[in-house]
Scaffold this motif. Structure first.
Motif, PDB file in Angstrom:
ATOM      1  N   SER A 110       0.852  -1.175   0.000  1.00  0.00           N
ATOM      2  CA  SER A 110       0.000   0.000   0.000  1.00  0.00           C
ATOM      3  C   SER A 110       0.897   1.237   0.000  1.00  0.00           C
ATOM      4  O   SER A 110       1.811   1.330   0.816  1.00  0.00           O
ATOM      5  CB  SER A 110      -0.876  -0.051   1.249  1.00  0.00           C
ATOM      6  OG  SER A 110      -1.245   1.220   1.655  1.00  0.00           O
ATOM      7  N   ALA A 111       0.620   2.169  -0.924  1.00  0.00           N
ATOM      8  CA  ALA A 111       1.439   3.372  -1.014  1.00  0.00           C
ATOM      9  C   ALA A 111       0.905   4.421  -0.045  1.00  0.00           C
ATOM     10  O   ALA A 111       0.346   5.437  -0.441  1.00  0.00           O
ATOM     11  CB  ALA A 111       1.420   3.896  -2.443  1.00  0.00           C
ATOM     12  N   CYS A 112       1.036   4.124   1.221  1.00  0.00           N
ATOM     13  CA  CYS A 112       0.517   5.045   2.243  1.00  0.00           C
ATOM     14  C   CYS A 112       1.487   5.061   3.410  1.00  0.00           C
ATOM     15  O   CYS A 112       1.968   4.004   3.838  1.00  0.00           O
ATOM     16  CB  CYS A 112      -0.859   4.582   2.705  1.00  0.00           C
ATOM     17  SG  CYS A 112      -1.511   5.592   4.038  1.00  0.00           S
ATOM     18  N   TRP A 113       1.702   6.260   3.936  1.00  0.00           N
ATOM     19  CA  TRP A 113       2.644   6.367   5.042  1.00  0.00           C
ATOM     20  C   TRP A 113       2.041   5.907   6.365  1.00  0.00           C
ATOM     21  O   TRP A 113       2.702   5.866   7.361  1.00  0.00           O
ATOM     22  CB  TRP A 113       3.167   7.805   5.165  1.00  0.00           C
ATOM     23  CG  TRP A 113       4.057   8.195   4.019  1.00  0.00           C
ATOM     24  CD1 TRP A 113       3.820   9.160   3.101  1.00  0.00           C
ATOM     25  CD2 TRP A 113       5.327   7.617   3.677  1.00  0.00           C
ATOM     26  NE1 TRP A 113       4.843   9.216   2.186  1.00  0.00           N
ATOM     27  CE2 TRP A 113       5.787   8.289   2.516  1.00  0.00           C
ATOM     28  CE3 TRP A 113       6.114   6.607   4.211  1.00  0.00           C
ATOM     29  CZ2 TRP A 113       6.997   7.981   1.903  1.00  0.00           C
ATOM     30  CZ3 TRP A 113       7.324   6.303   3.596  1.00  0.00           C
ATOM     31  CH2 TRP A 113       7.748   6.994   2.467  1.00  0.00           C
ATOM     32  N   ARG A 114       0.822   5.650   6.384  1.00  0.00           N
ATOM     33  CA  ARG A 114       0.209   5.141   7.617  1.00  0.00           C
ATOM     34  C   ARG A 114      -0.129   3.671   7.477  1.00  0.00           C
ATOM     35  O   ARG A 114      -0.474   3.228   6.393  1.00  0.00           O
ATOM     36  CB  ARG A 114      -1.112   5.863   7.871  1.00  0.00           C
ATOM     37  CG  ARG A 114      -0.957   7.169   8.527  1.00  0.00           C
ATOM     38  CD  ARG A 114      -2.318   7.644   8.945  1.00  0.00           C
ATOM     39  NE  ARG A 114      -2.252   9.032   9.297  1.00  0.00           N
ATOM     40  CZ  ARG A 114      -1.779   9.467  10.436  1.00  0.00           C
ATOM     41  NH1 ARG A 114      -1.353   8.604  11.327  1.00  0.00           N
ATOM     42  NH2 ARG A 114      -1.727  10.750  10.696  1.00  0.00           N
ATOM     43  N   ASN A 115      -0.135   3.007   8.577  1.00  0.00           N
ATOM     44  CA  ASN A 115      -0.726   1.670   8.559  1.00  0.00           C
ATOM     45  C   ASN A 115      -2.220   1.887   8.734  1.00  0.00           C
ATOM     46  O   ASN A 115      -2.676   2.279   9.797  1.00  0.00           O
ATOM     47  CB  ASN A 115      -0.186   0.824   9.709  1.00  0.00           C
ATOM     48  CG  ASN A 115      -0.721  -0.581   9.625  1.00  0.00           C
ATOM     49  OD1 ASN A 115      -1.727  -0.824   8.977  1.00  0.00           O
ATOM     50  ND2 ASN A 115      -0.042  -1.488  10.260  1.00  0.00           N
ATOM     51  N   VAL A 116      -2.967   1.686   7.663  1.00  0.00           N
ATOM     52  CA  VAL A 116      -4.377   2.052   7.695  1.00  0.00           C
ATOM     53  C   VAL A 116      -5.286   0.843   7.875  1.00  0.00           C
ATOM     54  O   VAL A 116      -6.447   0.892   7.566  1.00  0.00           O
ATOM     55  CB  VAL A 116      -4.767   2.835   6.422  1.00  0.00           C
ATOM     56  CG1 VAL A 116      -4.160   4.194   6.420  1.00  0.00           C
ATOM     57  CG2 VAL A 116      -4.421   2.041   5.207  1.00  0.00           C
ATOM     58  N   SER A 117      -4.742  -0.245   8.387  1.00  0.00           N
ATOM     59  CA  SER A 117      -5.578  -1.433   8.538  1.00  0.00           C
ATOM     60  C   SER A 117      -6.741  -1.170   9.482  1.00  0.00           C
ATOM     61  O   SER A 117      -7.739  -1.869   9.446  1.00  0.00           O
ATOM     62  CB  SER A 117      -4.756  -2.597   9.047  1.00  0.00           C
ATOM     63  OG  SER A 117      -4.166  -2.232  10.258  1.00  0.00           O
ATOM     64  N   SER A 118      -6.631  -0.127  10.318  1.00  0.00           N
ATOM     65  CA  SER A 118      -7.708   0.103  11.284  1.00  0.00           C
ATOM     66  C   SER A 118      -8.680   1.185  10.832  1.00  0.00           C
ATOM     67  O   SER A 118      -9.554   1.563  11.571  1.00  0.00           O
ATOM     68  CB  SER A 118      -7.103   0.512  12.620  1.00  0.00           C
ATOM     69  OG  SER A 118      -6.339   1.678  12.437  1.00  0.00           O
ATOM     70  N   ILE A 119      -8.524   1.657   9.580  1.00  0.00           N
ATOM     71  CA  ILE A 119      -9.450   2.686   9.117  1.00  0.00           C
ATOM     72  C   ILE A 119     -10.862   2.137   9.142  1.00  0.00           C
ATOM     73  O   ILE A 119     -11.112   1.018   8.759  1.00  0.00           O
ATOM     74  CB  ILE A 119      -9.088   3.156   7.704  1.00  0.00           C
ATOM     75  CG1 ILE A 119      -7.872   4.054   7.808  1.00  0.00           C
ATOM     76  CG2 ILE A 119     -10.209   3.933   7.056  1.00  0.00           C
ATOM     77  CD1 ILE A 119      -7.485   4.651   6.515  1.00  0.00           C
ATOM     78  N   GLY A 120     -11.775   2.965   9.571  1.00  0.00           N
ATOM     79  CA  GLY A 120     -13.164   2.501   9.639  1.00  0.00           C
ATOM     80  C   GLY A 120     -13.475   2.126  11.076  1.00  0.00           C
ATOM     81  O   GLY A 120     -14.534   2.422  11.591  1.00  0.00           O
TER      82      GLY A 120
END
Ligand code: ATP
Ligand code: SF4
Ligand code: MG
Length: 339
Positions: free
Chosen positions: A312-322
């Motif tokens: 994922s091209a994102c600087w955050r670990n966004v697995s918890s989005i939502g």
């Protein structure tokens, strides 16, 4: 580990227009594994069709293409148009969104399928005719001989799309590219076409690159998913992972905004739109629309997608989005994706 059937490396597509050059695809890399389906998704204008056409060698004369397109031991991108021609309609088949626009209105279905059969192999007229009937039968036409005599305007949208599939499969391709093949059809017919596609895939051991706007289609069809945003790849990996646990905020928003053929839930539109190409800024291109942007996003996260097939091209670990938004004061220092 599955073998890549098609491997696209650092693909770039630029169109020369009167208003200057338009960069449509900017260095994307992905692979379609043998016998599997990769769904390529993204908003309108993100570069999906340009990617498909680049693989087929069907970009117009105003296009420039760079990168590598490795397919059955060849780098298609390094071949001349004449050298690529033997792949099109043979090892590589393609179906488009609008069957009626792709079929010739003044030729019967039978003539068009037979032409595709004869272009791919040197067969006698009789053998090509038999093969045409066989292909139409395989596309679940109950009366192939009758359909062969009909013109596109005499058939429904779904029947025309099945005829297009017969044409695409005439050369016995090993890889099928389908660009929004069901978008123009109503829901029941969409489901029929998709189940036919799956059946044919299993029977012929086809690898499929499927471009779609529909989350239901992704859920039904995808083994793997690649998500494009503004000409770049922002997330890719196995469908189960990307559907259930999207890591990139764009993927997350996209899933919520997409219709599903299999769900009555109303899509929730994502705020904003694709950035104007002239205004592409440094850093993450999704930043102006991203609810999770923070200082680190001024650096280009594309580096995180280099040489990975799952990421994922994102600087955050966004697995918890939502579930919960990550704290804006705790930027990730390292590649947040698990590989
Ligand atoms: N022949 C062309 N000449 C100039 N620009 C083009 C050409 N084809 C595509 N583009 C531009 O390239 C960008 C990507 O277009 P593309 O058709 O690949 O998008 P897409 O993701 O397939 O969108 P959609 O979901 O609407 O089909 C767009 O900005 C489009 O305007
Ligand atoms: S890199 Fe930053 S701006 Fe881009 S998607 Fe991730 S959090 Fe949002
Ligand atoms: Mg398109």
């Amino acid at each position: 580990m599955t073998t890549p059937h098609l491997q696209v490396e650092d693909l770039r597509v630029t169109f020369d227009t009167r208003g200057g050059s338009v960069s449509a695809v900017e260095g994307i890399s992905f692979s379609v594994a043998a016998g599997r389906t990769l769904c390529l998704v993204g908003e309108s204008g993100s570069g999906k069709s340009a990617t498909a056409l680049a693989i087929m060698g069907l970009l117009g004369p105003n296009a420039r293409c760079r990168g590598r397109i490795l397919f059955e031991g060849m780098d298609l991108a390094s071949l001349t148009d004449a050298q690529r021609r033997p792949f099109r309609g043979k090892r590589l088949g393609m179906i488009f969104q609008e069957p009626t626009a792709s079929l010739n209105p003044v030729l019967t279905i039978g003539q068009q399928v037979r032409e595709a059969v004869q272009l791919s192999r040197s067969l006698s007229r009789r053998s090509a005719q038999l093969e045409t009937q066989e292909l139409l039968r395989a596309m679940r036409f109950s009366e192939p001989a009758r359909v062969a005599e009909q013109y596109p305007h005499e058939l429904s949208g779904g029947m025309n799309q099945r005829a297009m599939m017969a044409i695409a499969l005439a050369g016995r391709p090993s890889l099928l590219i389908a660009d929004e093949p069901t978008t123009a059809l109503d829901v029941t017919v969409q489901a029929e076409i998709l189940s036919l596609l799956r059946r044919i895939q299993a029977e012929r051991r086809l690898s499929i690159l499927l471009i779609t706007h529909d989350l239901g289609v992704v859920a039904h069809m995808a083994d793997d998913v690649a998500v494009m945003y503004a000409g770049q790849l922002v997330e890719s990996g196995p469908a189960s992972m990307i559907l259930d646990n999207p890591r990139h905020p764009y993927t997350h928003g996209l899933w919520r905004s997409m219709p599903r053929i299999d769900s009555p839930d109303r899509p929730i539109p994502m705020a904003g739109g694709l950035p104007m190409r002239q205004g592409w800024q440094t850093g993450c291109r999704f930043r102006p629309r991203c609810p999770h942007a923070f200082e680190a996003c001024e650096r280009d996260p594309q580096i995180l997608m280099k040489e990975v097939t799952v990421g994922s091209a994102c600087w955050r670990n966004v697995s918890s989005i939502g579930a919960e938004s990550p704290s804006a004061s705790s930027p990730m220092k390292e590649n947040p994706t698990d590989h």
